[in-house]
Motif scaffolding. Structure first.
Motif, short mmCIF file in Angstrom:
data_model
loop_
_atom_site.label_atom_id
_atom_site.label_comp_id
_atom_site.label_asym_id
_atom_site.label_seq_id
_atom_site.Cartn_x
_atom_site.Cartn_y
_atom_site.Cartn_z
N ASP A 46 -3.52 43.32 9.68
CA ASP A 46 -4.85 42.72 9.55
C ASP A 46 -5.09 41.65 10.62
OD1 ASP A 46 -5.28 44.34 7.37
OD2 ASP A 46 -4.95 42.77 5.88
N ILE A 47 -4.09 40.83 10.89
CA ILE A 47 -4.20 39.80 11.94
C ILE A 47 -4.44 40.46 13.29
CG2 ILE A 47 -2.89 38.09 13.27
CD1 ILE A 47 -1.52 37.33 10.55
N MET A 48 -3.66 41.49 13.59
CA MET A 48 -3.81 42.17 14.88
C MET A 48 -5.18 42.83 15.01
SD MET A 48 -0.03 43.77 15.52
CE MET A 48 -0.42 44.42 17.12
N ALA A 49 -5.65 43.45 13.94
CA ALA A 49 -6.96 44.11 13.98
C ALA A 49 -8.06 43.09 14.24
CB ALA A 49 -7.21 44.86 12.68
N SER A 50 -7.99 41.96 13.56
CA SER A 50 -8.98 40.91 13.75
C SER A 50 -8.92 40.35 15.16
CB SER A 50 -8.76 39.80 12.73
OG SER A 50 -9.62 38.72 12.98
N HIS A 51 -7.71 40.10 15.63
CA HIS A 51 -7.52 39.55 16.98
C HIS A 51 -8.05 40.52 18.04
CE1 HIS A 51 -5.62 35.86 18.35
NE2 HIS A 51 -5.23 36.50 19.45
N LEU A 52 -7.78 41.80 17.86
CA LEU A 52 -8.25 42.80 18.82
C LEU A 52 -9.77 42.94 18.79
CD1 LEU A 52 -5.53 45.56 18.40
CD2 LEU A 52 -6.04 44.28 20.48
N GLN A 53 -10.34 42.82 17.61
CA GLN A 53 -11.80 42.94 17.47
C GLN A 53 -12.51 41.84 18.26
OE1 GLN A 53 -13.13 42.65 13.43
NE2 GLN A 53 -15.09 43.61 13.88
N HIS A 54 -11.92 40.65 18.30
CA HIS A 54 -12.53 39.52 18.99
C HIS A 54 -11.96 39.31 20.39
CE1 HIS A 54 -13.16 38.74 14.66
NE2 HIS A 54 -14.37 38.45 15.10
N PRO A 56 -11.32 39.68 24.41
CA PRO A 56 -12.10 39.98 25.62
C PRO A 56 -11.57 41.20 26.37
CG PRO A 56 -10.61 38.17 26.05
CD PRO A 56 -10.48 38.52 24.59
N LEU A 57 -10.45 41.75 25.91
CA LEU A 57 -9.84 42.92 26.56
C LEU A 57 -10.53 44.19 26.06
CD1 LEU A 57 -6.10 41.92 26.08
CD2 LEU A 57 -7.50 41.59 28.12
N PRO A 88 -1.18 41.04 33.60
CA PRO A 88 -2.42 40.40 34.03
C PRO A 88 -2.69 39.15 33.18
CG PRO A 88 -2.75 42.76 33.67
CD PRO A 88 -1.39 42.41 33.15
N SER A 89 -3.28 38.15 33.78
CA SER A 89 -3.46 36.86 33.09
C SER A 89 -4.26 37.00 31.80
CB SER A 89 -4.13 35.84 34.01
OG SER A 89 -5.40 36.29 34.41
N GLN A 90 -5.27 37.87 31.76
CA GLN A 90 -6.07 37.99 30.54
C GLN A 90 -5.25 38.58 29.39
OE1 GLN A 90 -6.60 39.66 33.42
NE2 GLN A 90 -7.76 41.54 33.11
N LEU A 91 -4.31 39.48 29.69
CA LEU A 91 -3.44 40.03 28.65
C LEU A 91 -2.42 38.98 28.22
CD1 LEU A 91 -2.53 42.32 26.85
CD2 LEU A 91 -1.18 43.21 28.76
N PHE A 94 -4.20 36.54 25.93
CA PHE A 94 -4.43 37.18 24.64
C PHE A 94 -3.14 37.21 23.82
CE2 PHE A 94 -4.09 41.07 22.12
CZ PHE A 94 -5.16 40.89 21.24
N SER A 95 -2.04 37.62 24.45
CA SER A 95 -0.77 37.74 23.71
C SER A 95 -0.26 36.38 23.24
CB SER A 95 0.28 38.45 24.56
OG SER A 95 0.63 37.66 25.67
N ARG A 96 -0.44 35.35 24.05
CA ARG A 96 0.01 34.02 23.64
C ARG A 96 -0.80 33.50 22.45
NH1 ARG A 96 3.76 32.09 27.01
NH2 ARG A 96 3.96 33.15 29.01
N SER A 97 -2.10 33.77 22.42
CA SER A 97 -2.89 33.32 21.28
C SER A 97 -2.51 34.11 20.02
CB SER A 97 -4.39 33.43 21.57
OG SER A 97 -4.80 34.77 21.72
N LEU A 98 -2.23 35.40 20.18
CA LEU A 98 -1.79 36.22 19.05
C LEU A 98 -0.43 35.75 18.55
CD1 LEU A 98 -2.25 38.65 17.20
CD2 LEU A 98 -1.24 40.09 18.98
N LEU A 99 0.49 35.47 19.47
CA LEU A 99 1.81 35.00 19.09
C LEU A 99 1.74 33.67 18.33
CD1 LEU A 99 4.84 35.42 19.09
CD2 LEU A 99 4.93 34.40 21.36
N LYS A 100 0.83 32.79 18.73
CA LYS A 100 0.67 31.51 18.02
C LYS A 100 0.27 31.76 16.56
CE LYS A 100 -1.54 26.99 18.08
NZ LYS A 100 -1.10 26.79 16.73
N VAL A 101 -0.62 32.72 16.33
CA VAL A 101 -1.02 33.07 14.97
C VAL A 101 0.19 33.60 14.19
CG1 VAL A 101 -2.49 34.58 13.57
CG2 VAL A 101 -3.41 33.49 15.63
#
Length: 124
Positions: A46-54, A56-57, A88-91, A94-101
């Motif tokens: 659920d966290i990953m789905a929400s994170h992916l939905q929002h 910028p990738l 790439p910096s945008q990925l 994204f991964s760092r913000s997901l990892l923090k969650v």
């Protein structure tokens, strides 16, 4: 490139074939999660789905893999073969913000991103 590398390695040593990852299942690993129950698995999905939905990738990214490495030990005793990706910096953001969650939710133990792509694993 992976399939060519795999063929070359297996031609040299056929016993390596079972250790190689299926080319259709190659993926990048960010970190290891601790998911001991179906509830934790669902929470992470659920966290990953929400994170992916929002995220910028929205378009495919090109990622270069380089630096063939072994996990611990000598090449003769190697159990895991991997490469490091150029992210790439945008990925990476994204991964760092997901990892923090994940860390805040108790699913991961630290904020260190451990990007890698496993090519062969003789442990499993």
């Amino acid at each position: 490139a992976f399939e060519s590398f795999k063929k070359l390695a297996v031609d040299l040593s056929p016993s390596l074939e079972p250790a190689f990852i299926n080319g259709n299942k190659l993926h990048l690993t960010i970190t290891i999660l601790s998911l001991e129950s179906p509830e934790k698995i669902k929470a992470v999905v659920d966290i990953m789905a929400s994170h992916l939905q929002h995220s910028p990738l929205k378009k495919p990214l090109s990622i270069r893999l380089k630096g063939l490495k072994i996990l611990k030990g000598t090449p003769e005793a190697c159990k895991l073969l991997y490469v490091n990706p150029e992210i790439p910096s945008q990925l990476d953001d994204f991964s760092r913000s997901l990892l923090k969650v994940f860390v805040d939710g108790g699913f991961a133990s630290d904020l260190s991103v451990k990007w890698h792509c496993t090519l062969a694993n003789s442990k499993y």
